[in-house]
Design an enzyme around this catalytic site. Structure first.
Site, PDB file in Angstrom:
ATOM      1  CE  LYS A  18      17.323 106.179 -22.933  1.00 48.51           C
ATOM      2  NZ  LYS A  18      16.418 107.050 -22.413  1.00 48.51           N
ATOM      3  CG  ASN A  19      14.410 109.323 -24.391  1.00 43.87           C
ATOM      4  OD1 ASN A  19      14.625 108.096 -24.004  1.00 43.87           O
ATOM      5  ND2 ASN A  19      14.890 110.366 -23.627  1.00 43.87           N
ATOM      6  NE  ARG A  89       8.707 105.568 -15.610  1.00 45.34           N
ATOM      7  CZ  ARG A  89       7.934 105.002 -14.373  1.00 45.34           C
ATOM      8  NH1 ARG A  89       8.619 104.020 -13.698  1.00 45.34           N
ATOM      9  NH2 ARG A  89       7.008 105.572 -14.114  1.00 45.34           N
ATOM     10  CB  CYS A 113      16.998 107.128 -14.952  1.00 45.29           C
ATOM     11  SG  CYS A 113      18.170 106.939 -16.174  1.00 45.29           S
ATOM     12  NE  ARG A 118      11.225 108.485 -14.722  1.00 47.70           N
ATOM     13  CZ  ARG A 118      11.993 107.983 -15.807  1.00 47.70           C
ATOM     14  NH1 ARG A 118      13.247 107.338 -15.509  1.00 47.70           N
ATOM     15  NH2 ARG A 118      11.636 108.492 -17.079  1.00 47.70           N
ATOM     16  N   PRO A 119       5.390 108.847 -11.848  1.00 43.15           N
ATOM     17  CG  PRO A 119       4.009 110.560 -11.580  1.00 43.15           C
ATOM     18  CD  PRO A 119       5.334 110.092 -11.410  1.00 43.15           C
ATOM     19  CB  ILE A 120       2.525 105.049 -15.323  1.00 42.70           C
ATOM     20  CG1 ILE A 120       1.995 104.232 -14.413  1.00 42.70           C
ATOM     21  CG2 ILE A 120       3.953 105.155 -15.734  1.00 42.70           C
ATOM     22  CD1 ILE A 120       1.957 102.598 -15.056  1.00 42.70           C
ATOM     23  CG  ASP A 121      -0.869 110.139 -12.631  1.00 42.86           C
ATOM     24  OD1 ASP A 121       0.133 110.166 -12.647  1.00 42.86           O
ATOM     25  OD2 ASP A 121      -1.765 111.227 -12.787  1.00 42.86           O
ATOM     26  CD  GLN A 122      -2.295 112.595 -16.275  1.00 47.71           C
ATOM     27  OE1 GLN A 122      -3.069 112.965 -17.125  1.00 47.71           O
ATOM     28  NE2 GLN A 122      -2.305 112.677 -14.918  1.00 47.71           N
ATOM     29  CG  ASP A 302      16.140 114.034 -20.803  1.00 48.81           C
ATOM     30  OD1 ASP A 302      15.783 113.741 -19.584  1.00 48.81           O
ATOM     31  OD2 ASP A 302      15.733 113.306 -21.527  1.00 48.81           O
ATOM     32  CB  ILE A 324      11.147 117.652 -15.800  1.00 52.16           C
ATOM     33  CG1 ILE A 324      11.050 118.697 -16.905  1.00 52.16           C
ATOM     34  CG2 ILE A 324      10.164 116.530 -16.315  1.00 52.16           C
ATOM     35  CD1 ILE A 324       9.618 119.036 -17.364  1.00 52.16           C
ATOM     36  NE  ARG A 394      18.597 102.412 -18.963  1.00 53.50           N
ATOM     37  CZ  ARG A 394      17.649 103.159 -18.380  1.00 53.50           C
ATOM     38  NH1 ARG A 394      17.697 103.526 -17.214  1.00 53.50           N
ATOM     39  NH2 ARG A 394      16.656 103.371 -19.008  1.00 53.50           N
TER      40      ARG A 394
HETATM   41  C1  EPZ Z   1      10.824 110.753 -20.904  1.00 58.43           C
HETATM   42  O1  EPZ Z   1      10.458 110.394 -19.583  1.00 58.43           O
HETATM   43  C2  EPZ Z   1      12.311 110.335 -21.027  1.00 58.43           C
HETATM   44  N1  EPZ Z   1      12.098 108.998 -21.189  1.00 58.43           N
HETATM   45  C3  EPZ Z   1      13.091 111.159 -19.952  1.00 58.43           C
HETATM   46  O2  EPZ Z   1      14.594 110.893 -20.472  1.00 58.43           O
HETATM   47  C4  EPZ Z   1      12.821 112.535 -20.290  1.00 58.43           C
HETATM   48  O3  EPZ Z   1      13.408 113.295 -18.936  1.00 58.43           O
HETATM   49  C5  EPZ Z   1      11.422 112.844 -19.748  1.00 58.43           C
HETATM   50  O4  EPZ Z   1      10.685 112.205 -20.908  1.00 58.43           O
HETATM   51  C6  EPZ Z   1      11.120 114.470 -19.927  1.00 58.43           C
HETATM   52  O5  EPZ Z   1      11.468 115.017 -20.996  1.00 58.43           O
HETATM   53  C7  EPZ Z   1      11.998 108.392 -22.120  1.00 58.43           C
HETATM   54  O6  EPZ Z   1      11.609 108.797 -23.228  1.00 58.43           O
HETATM   55  C8  EPZ Z   1      12.076 106.912 -22.125  1.00 58.43           C
HETATM   56  P1  EPZ Z   1       7.159 112.324 -18.567  1.00 58.43           P
HETATM   57  P2  EPZ Z   1       8.745 110.097 -19.228  1.00 58.43           P
HETATM   58  O7  EPZ Z   1       5.860 111.493 -18.686  1.00 58.43           O
HETATM   59  O8  EPZ Z   1       7.874 110.033 -20.509  1.00 58.43           O
HETATM   60  C9  EPZ Z   1       5.144 113.617 -14.760  1.00 58.43           C
HETATM   61  C10 EPZ Z   1      16.599 110.243 -20.236  1.00 58.43           C
HETATM   62  O9  EPZ Z   1      17.517 110.542 -19.447  1.00 58.43           O
HETATM   63  N2  EPZ Z   1       4.105 112.598 -14.990  1.00 58.43           N
HETATM   64  O10 EPZ Z   1       7.140 113.435 -19.719  1.00 58.43           O
HETATM   65  O11 EPZ Z   1       8.749 109.022 -18.340  1.00 58.43           O
HETATM   66  C11 EPZ Z   1       6.378 113.189 -14.316  1.00 58.43           C
HETATM   67  O12 EPZ Z   1       6.349 112.686 -12.850  1.00 58.43           O
HETATM   68  C12 EPZ Z   1      15.329 109.999 -19.664  1.00 58.43           C
HETATM   69  O13 EPZ Z   1      16.670 109.998 -21.516  1.00 58.43           O
HETATM   70  C13 EPZ Z   1       2.716 112.383 -14.108  1.00 58.43           C
HETATM   71  O14 EPZ Z   1       2.694 113.110 -13.215  1.00 58.43           O
HETATM   72  O15 EPZ Z   1       8.608 111.518 -18.782  1.00 58.43           O
HETATM   73  C14 EPZ Z   1       7.402 114.187 -14.462  1.00 58.43           C
HETATM   74  O16 EPZ Z   1       7.132 115.262 -13.584  1.00 58.43           O
HETATM   75  C15 EPZ Z   1      15.202 110.054 -18.170  1.00 58.43           C
HETATM   76  N3  EPZ Z   1       2.179 111.233 -14.378  1.00 58.43           N
HETATM   77  C16 EPZ Z   1       6.433 114.858 -15.933  1.00 58.43           C
HETATM   78  O17 EPZ Z   1       5.200 114.344 -15.890  1.00 58.43           O
HETATM   79  C17 EPZ Z   1       2.247 110.424 -15.626  1.00 58.43           C
HETATM   80  O18 EPZ Z   1       1.493 109.551 -15.729  1.00 58.43           O
HETATM   81  C18 EPZ Z   1       7.068 114.733 -17.008  1.00 58.43           C
HETATM   82  O19 EPZ Z   1       7.403 113.097 -17.215  1.00 58.43           O
HETATM   83  C19 EPZ Z   1       3.540 110.872 -16.286  1.00 58.43           C
HETATM   84  C20 EPZ Z   1       4.257 111.695 -15.993  1.00 58.43           C
END
Ligand code: EPZ
Length: 415
Positions: A18-19, A89, A113, A118-122, A302, A324, A394
Site C-alpha cells: 500500500k505505502n 495522507r 489516519c 502529522r506535520p509536512i514541514d519537512q 504500522d 513515531i 483503506r
Molecule cells: C508513512 O507516513 C506511512 N504512510 C505511515 O503508514 C507510517 O506510519 C509512517 O510513514 C512511518 O513509517 C504512508 O506511507 C502513506 P513520516 P508519513 O513522514 O510519511 C514526523 C499506515 O498505517 N514528520 O515518516 O506521513 C511525523 O510527525 C500509515 O499505513 C515531521 O515532523 O510518516 C512523524 O513523527 C499510517 N515533519 C515522523 O516524522 C514532516 O514534514 C515520521 O513521519 C513529516 C513527518
C-alpha cells in the site's frame, strides 16, 4: 463479525505494498506518457487516488488483477480542491509530482489516519530549497516555481513521506539534489526504482543519503510494486497470536520482515523463511517482550497496534514505546473493552498479559487499529463485532476473505 479462538492454518498470499502504491501512482504523473503499474493492492486508497487523477484529466484504468494504466498526457487540472484529497495522507505526493512536471500546483491540505500530529514541514522545507514558493492559505497548499534547481537538503526528522516527495520533486530539477538523513523503508527504494525506470537518475535509496541528478524529461514505464511488508507482518502476528496457528505467508521479501521475525522469535514463536515465503508456527502462549517503534530497519510503527493485541495474552508484562506517532494508542481503549490490561502513559503502553480476551463490540479508529482489533477478535473467546471497517478497507485487500481461507470464523455483515 468474528467468532474467536480458532487457530489459523494454511497458506495466504500477500498483496502489493500500500505505502509504495500510493506514491507510485502520483509518481506516474511525472511523465507526459502512459505508465502501467502491476500487482497493486485492491484497496480503497487506490480507488481514491484513481478518482483524484481522473478529475485532473488523466485517463486511468484498473483491472481485477491489480494492473493500473495511467495516461497523464492530457493532465490539465492543477488546482485540486477535491474533498477526496483529505481522505488519504499520501495525496501529498501529488504536490511533488506536479511541481516537478508543471512547476505549479495547488492542493487541499492532505488528511489520513488520525494517529497524532502529522506535520509536512519537512516536505515544505525541501520544496523551498528546490526553488519553489510555498503558501498555505485557506486550507490549500500552493506551490509555484520559475525553475527548480538541485539543492542539498538535510531532513530534521527521518520522514518516509518527505524523503519520497522530495525524491519525486527533484527528478527534473536542474543539477544534483542531495537528500540527507532520509528514510530507508522498502517503499522508498521501490519508488526510486520506479523513478529510474522512467528515466530518472536516483542513487542511494535504502541508505541515509539519496542523490538525484536532474534529467530533462521522464518517460512512461511498466513497473511491478513490491509485496506489502505490513500486510505480511499482520498475518505473521495473526498466525502467532492464537495457539495452534501454522501459516505459510507467500509473496514476501524476507529482508523486509527481519524486525518482526526477530520479535516473534523472542516471544517464542517459530519463524521459518523459505525463498519468498515465511512460515509462522505458534508454540502456545507467547512470552512478554518490550518493543520500541523506529524507522526502518527498526520495528515498524504500522505493526505496533497489531502486536499490542497479541501481547495482551502474553506471559508477563510487556512495554511498548511508540516513538513515531504520539497518538497511536487509540486502539487500547477498544482492547480494554475486550478485557485487556493496558496502561498508557504518553508514548508508552504497559501491557499485563491476561489469559483470555472476551469478544465485544468495538470500533476501528484507524487502519492499523482496525487490524489490531481483528487480531484481538480472532484471539478472543466468543463473538466480536468490529465497526468502522472503512478504515481497514483503506489498506488491506480482502482481509476477511484471506483470514477465512485460513480457517477464521469471520464475516462481513455490512458494507
Ligand atoms: C508513512 O507516513 C506511512 N504512510 C505511515 O503508514 C507510517 O506510519 C509512517 O510513514 C512511518 O513509517 C504512508 O506511507 C502513506 P513520516 P508519513 O513522514 O510519511 C514526523 C499506515 O498505517 N514528520 O515518516 O506521513 C511525523 O510527525 C500509515 O499505513 C515531521 O515532523 O510518516 C512523524 O513523527 C499510517 N515533519 C515522523 O516524522 C514532516 O514534514 C515520521 O513521519 C513529516 C513527518
Amino acid at each position: 463479525m468474528i467468532n474467536g479462538g480458532k487457530p489459523l492454518v494454511g497458506h495466504v498470499s500477500v498483496s502489493g505494498a500500500k505505502n509504495a502504491t500510493v506514491a507510485l501512482i502520483p509518481a506516474a504523473l511525472l511523465a507526459n506518457d502512459r505508465c502501467v503499474l502491476e500487482n497493486l493492492p485492491l484497496i480503497r486508497d487506490v480507488k481514491v487516488l484513481m478518482e483524484i487523477l481522473e478529475q485532473m484529466g488523466a485517463k486511468v484504468r484498473e483491472d481485477e488483477n491489480g494492473t493500473l494504466e495511467i495516461d497523464s498526457s492530457d493532465l490539465n487540472h492543477l488546482h485540486i480542491t477535491n474533498g477526496k484529497v483529505k481522505e488519504l495522507r499520501a495525496s501529498y505526493y501529488l504536490l511533488g509530482a506536479l511541481l516537478a512536471r508543471f512547476k505549479e500546483v495547488s492542493m487541499a491540505y492532505p488528511g489520513g489516519c488520525d494517529i497524532g500530529l502529522r506535520p509536512i514541514d519537512q516536505h515544505v522545507k525541501g520544496f523551498r530549497a528546490l526553488g519553489a514558493e510555498v503558501e498555505i492559505e485557506h486550507g490549500m497548499i500552493n506551490l509555484k516555481a520559475d525553475r527548480l534547481v538541485g539543492s542539498h537538503i538535510f531532513l530534521d526528522v527521518v520522514s518516509v513521506g518527505a524523503t519520497i516527495n522530495l525524491m519525486i520533486a527533484a527528478t527534473m530539477a536542474e543539477g544534483t539534489t542531495v537528500l540527507e538523513n532520509v528514510a530507508k523503508e522498502p517503499h522508498v527504494v521501490d519508488v526510486a526504482n520506479f523513478l529510474n525506470s522512467m528515466g530518472a537518475d536516483v542513487k542511494g535509496a535504502g541508505t541515509d543519503v539519496i542523490k538525484i541528478r536532474g534529467v530533462e524529461s521522464m518517460h512512461g514505464s511498466t513497473y511491478m510494486v513490491i509485496p506489502d511488508q505490513i500486510e505480511a507482518g499482520t498475518y505473521m502476528i495473526a498466525a502467532a497470536a492464537i495457539p495452534g496457528g501454522d501459516v505459510v505467508i507467500e509473496n514476501v521479501i524476507p529482508k523486509h520482515l527481519d524486525s518482526i521475525a526477530a520479535k516473534l522469535t523472542e516471544m517464542g514463536v517459530e519463524v521459518q523463511f523459505n525463498g519468498d515465503s515465511v512460515r509462522v508456527i505458534s508454540k502456545g502462549r507467547p512470552k512478554c517482550v518490550d518493543i520500541k517503534t523506529l524507522p526502518y530497519p527498526g520495528f515498524p510503527t504500522d505493526l505496533q497496534q497489531p502486536i499490542t493485541s497479541m501481547l495482551t495474552q502474553a506471559e508477563g508484562t510487556s512495554m511498548i514505546t511508540e516513538s513515531i506517532w504520539e497518538g497511536r494508542f487509540r486502539h487500547v481503549d477498544e482492547l480494554k473493552r475486550m478485557g485487556a490490561d493496558i496502561k498508557v502513559e504518553g508514548r508508552v503502553a504497559v501491557i499485563e498479559g491476561i489469559r483470555d480476551l472476551s469478544g465485544s463490540n468495538v470500533s476501528a479508529t484507524d487502519l492499523r487499529a482496525g487490524a489490531a482489533l481483528v487480531i484481538a477478535g480472532l484471539m478472543a473467546k466468543g463473538q466480536t463485532e468490529i465497526n468502522n471497517l472503512f478504515h481497514i478497507d483503506r489498506g488491506y485487500e480482502n482481509l476477511e476473505g484471506k483470514l477465512a481461507s485460513l480457517g477464521a470464523e469471520i464475516k462481513r455483515i455490512k458494507y
